[in-house]
Each structure stands twice: as C-alpha cells, then as structure tokens.
Design an enzyme around this catalytic site. Structure first.
Site, short mmCIF file in Angstrom:
data_model
loop_
_atom_site.label_atom_id
_atom_site.label_comp_id
_atom_site.label_asym_id
_atom_site.label_seq_id
_atom_site.Cartn_x
_atom_site.Cartn_y
_atom_site.Cartn_z
N GLU A 1 -4.51 3.40 6.44
CA GLU A 1 -4.30 3.17 5.01
C GLU A 1 -4.96 4.32 4.23
O GLU A 1 -4.43 4.77 3.21
CB GLU A 1 -4.92 1.83 4.59
CG GLU A 1 -4.78 1.58 3.10
CD GLU A 1 -5.19 0.18 2.70
OE1 GLU A 1 -4.97 -0.76 3.48
OE2 GLU A 1 -5.73 0.04 1.59
N SER B 1 -10.41 -0.30 2.99
CA SER B 1 -9.80 -0.64 4.28
C SER B 1 -9.28 0.63 4.95
O SER B 1 -8.57 1.42 4.33
CB SER B 1 -8.63 -1.61 4.08
OG SER B 1 -9.11 -2.82 3.56
N ARG C 1 0.80 -1.23 0.00
CA ARG C 1 0.00 0.00 0.00
C ARG C 1 0.84 1.29 0.00
O ARG C 1 0.41 2.33 0.47
CB ARG C 1 -0.93 0.05 1.21
CG ARG C 1 -1.90 -1.11 1.32
CD ARG C 1 -2.99 -1.04 0.25
NE ARG C 1 -4.09 -1.91 0.56
CZ ARG C 1 -4.28 -3.13 0.06
NH1 ARG C 1 -3.41 -3.64 -0.81
NH2 ARG C 1 -5.33 -3.85 0.39
#
Ligand SMILES: Cc1cc2nc3c(=O)[nH]c(=O)nc-3n(C[C@H](O)[C@H](O)[C@H](O)COP(=O)(O)OP(=O)(O)OC[C@H]3O[C@@H](n4cnc5c(N)ncnc54)[C@H](O)[C@@H]3O)c2cc1C
Length: 307
Positions: free
Chosen positions: A300, A218, A169
């Site tokens: 995130e 998320s 990520r």
C-alpha cells in the site's frame, strides 16, 4: 539535472533531500523540488517544462518510501497557497490539496458537516484523493464531488469524482497530474457529536496503532479475494496484519526497520533505517507470507525513486 528548467514564481530547489519531508524520514534527494506560489504558477511551469522531464506530486509523505538514491524528477510539493478550506453551503466544502486531512475534518465538523473519518489520517487532501484514503468504513470516494487538477501539459481542469475510478486505496488520476483542490459533499451532523466522534477515533487509533512512531500507515493492502469466510470476493475482509502474524513476522527487524510489535502491518523506522532496510524488510514479509499462506501481499505504501 543538467537541464534548464522554466523559472517559476515559487521556489525551485535543485538536488533537494526529501527524507525530512516524509513520515519515515528516509530517502535521497529529488533532482528538483518545486514549491509553487499558486495554481497559475504550476500551470505555467508545467506548460514550459520539457515533456521528457518526470513530475512527481507529493503530499506530506505519509504514504511514501523515497528510495535512497532519490528521485529523478521535479517533485511538486504544495504549501501555504494551497491550504484554504471553504464551506460553500448545501453540504459542500472545498479544500486546497495541501490542507491536512485532520484540519479539514475539524473545520467541517465546526460547520456541521461529517468528514470525521479524515480526522485520524495524517496526510493531505491531495494524497487523500490519490489514495482514496479512508478508515472506519468511510472513504474519500463516498464524499468526493470533484477535483481541480493541473495536468502534465499545464492545463487546469475539473474532474468529477466518478471519472477517477476511486477504489480500495487507488484512483485513476492521470500520470503527473497535480491535484490543487477537492470539493466534497458531506452528510450533516451535530457539531458537538462530530467532535466527540473524532475524539473517540483518536483514542481508538492510539490504542491500536503505533501513532507516535515513524511509519507510513498500513504497509500492505488487505488481501483481495480472501474473505475470512473463505468466499472469493473483493471485500478485503482478511486483514494483512493477520497473515503477517500467522507468518511469524510481527516484530521482525532488518537494520533500523521493524514490523511494529503493536500493529504487525506497520513498518517503522525504529532508528537509523535506510529506505533499503524498510523496503527489504517489507519484501521479506511478503516472501514469508507467501510461503506460509500462499497469499501475495501488495504494497500500500508507494515506493518511488532509485535504490
Ligand atoms: C500513522 C498513519 C496512519 C495512517 N492511516 C491511514 C488510514 O487510516 N487510511 C488511509 O487511507 N491511509 C492511512 N495512512 C496513509 C496515508 O496517510 C494516506 O495514504 C494519505 O492519504 C497520504 O497522503 P499524503 O499527503 O501524505 O501523500 P503522500 O504520501 O505524499 O503521497 C501519496 C500518493 O499521493 C500522491 N499525491 C500526493 N499529493 C498529491 C497531489 N496534490 N496531487 C496528485 N497526487 C498527489 C503522491 O504522488 C503519491 O502517489 C496512514 C499513514 C500513517 C503514517
């Protein structure tokens, strides 16, 4: 905001609200929203833009909380001139940065190329590169060959994927650099089988995630160094949703924000949330998780702008 900016061929809008450009539908205005006509337009604009003016490239806002005070920056949002998808032979596909991941996956599948993992990620190719987007065991890092970017000084350069240091990520895209296109090299597959796999992935998503809610996917990264076997590693094997559940925060609310009942790592705008509601609920979850498990969750979702 008082500064005079260069005049582009595209559209430059002062004090433009950003909420409607994000999945969570929250946040204040950008000082300026720049919707460029083409690559040369971005290059000329950035070359002439005073170096002290901040630039923020934005995709379709599926991984963003724009704070309520908005962004003191020129937000660059790519549109129609940047969504072409070209199949180039030898397994190569080049997509404009504004092309939606889902469209790229579908076009690739029709041409017998497997980029199926992009089908259920609701972002654009620019955001996918920046975030090294991925799911079901595949990531942009596995298939990206190179990107074309306009750097903050207006120069246009091609960067090989290896130089982006793509990891879970994250990437090392230079600050203020705007991705304008990306070239992938994808494995081959049977078009009908790829189409079938994408249908299965959509069904799997809809069964496990609140895909119809206003979310940004998320909320927290899966914790590093905490595998379910207790080994210290970087596998991100322990799931953020599990530690959130263990901390009793599934379904927690604050103002109009809620940790989804369906998937506890999804922060949703359940109706009338402000950016502060969402961010403060996220921080409350981090605090509770730390108290109960000693694990520090990392966001995130990118949070940008002024409170
Ligand atoms: C329901 C849902 C499910 C999701 N599932 C997944 C998933 O399975 N896997 C996954 O990885 N993500 C997932 N996400 C998160 C999100 O879709 C991805 O992170 C996506 O890649 C973000 O793309 P975007 O265009 O929306 O970028 P934005 O949210 O607009 O921006 C994200 C970051 O990318 C940068 N960026 C965007 N475009 C450019 C550009 N052209 N040049 C330079 N920088 C740029 C921005 O500056 C920002 O830092 C999900 C989100 C939702 C809402």
């Amino acid at each position: 905001m008082t500064q005079t900016l260069p005049t582009p061929r595209g559209t430059l809008t002062p004090n433009r609200p950003l909420a409607d450009l994000t999945w969570l539908r929250v946040g204040g205005p950008a000082d300026w929203l720049f919707q460029p006509a083409d690559v040369e337009d971005i290059a000329a604009f950035l070359a002439a833009l005073p170096p002290d003016v901040a630039v923020f490239p934005m995709g379709v806002g599926s991984n963003l909380i724009v704070r309520d005070g908005g962004l003191r920056a020129v937000v660059i949002r790519l549109g129609r001139g940047f969504n072409a998808i070209a199949i180039e032979g030898e397994g190569r596909l080049t997509a404009g940065a504004a092309a939606l991941d889902a469209h790229v996956a579908r076009r690739a599948a029709e041409a017998g190329l497997d980029l199926t993992f992009l089908r259920t990620i609701p972002g654009s190719i620019g955001g996918a590169v920046r975030m090294n987007a991925g799911c079901y065991g595949s990531y942009v890092a596995d298939v990206l060959e190179s990107v074309r970017v306009v750097l903050r000084d207006g120069s246009v350069v091609d960067i090989p994927a290896a130089a982006l240091n793509l990891r879970y990520r994250q990437s090392d895209l230079p600050e203020g650099a705007v991705v304008v296109s990306a070239t992938f090299r994808a494995p081959e597959g049977d078009p009908a089988a790829l189409a079938q796999r994408m249908e299965e992935q959509i069904a799997r998503r809809d069964a496990s995630q609140p895909t119809k809610e206003r979310s940004a996917g998320s909320t927290f990264r899966n914790p590093v160094g905490h595998s379910s076997t207790g080994r210290a590693d970087d596998s991100h094997e322990l799931k953020a949703w599990k530690v959130i559940d263990d901390a009793g925060m599934r379904g927690a609310t604050l103002g109009g924000a809620q940790m989804s009942q369906m998937h506890s790592n999804f922060l949703i705008n359940a109706g009338g949330a402000t950016a502060a509601d969402l961010e403060n609920l996220g921080e409350a979850v981090r605090k509770k998780v730390f108290q109960t498990s000693g694990i520090t969750l990392e966001w995130e979702i990118m949070r940008v702008g002024e409170a």
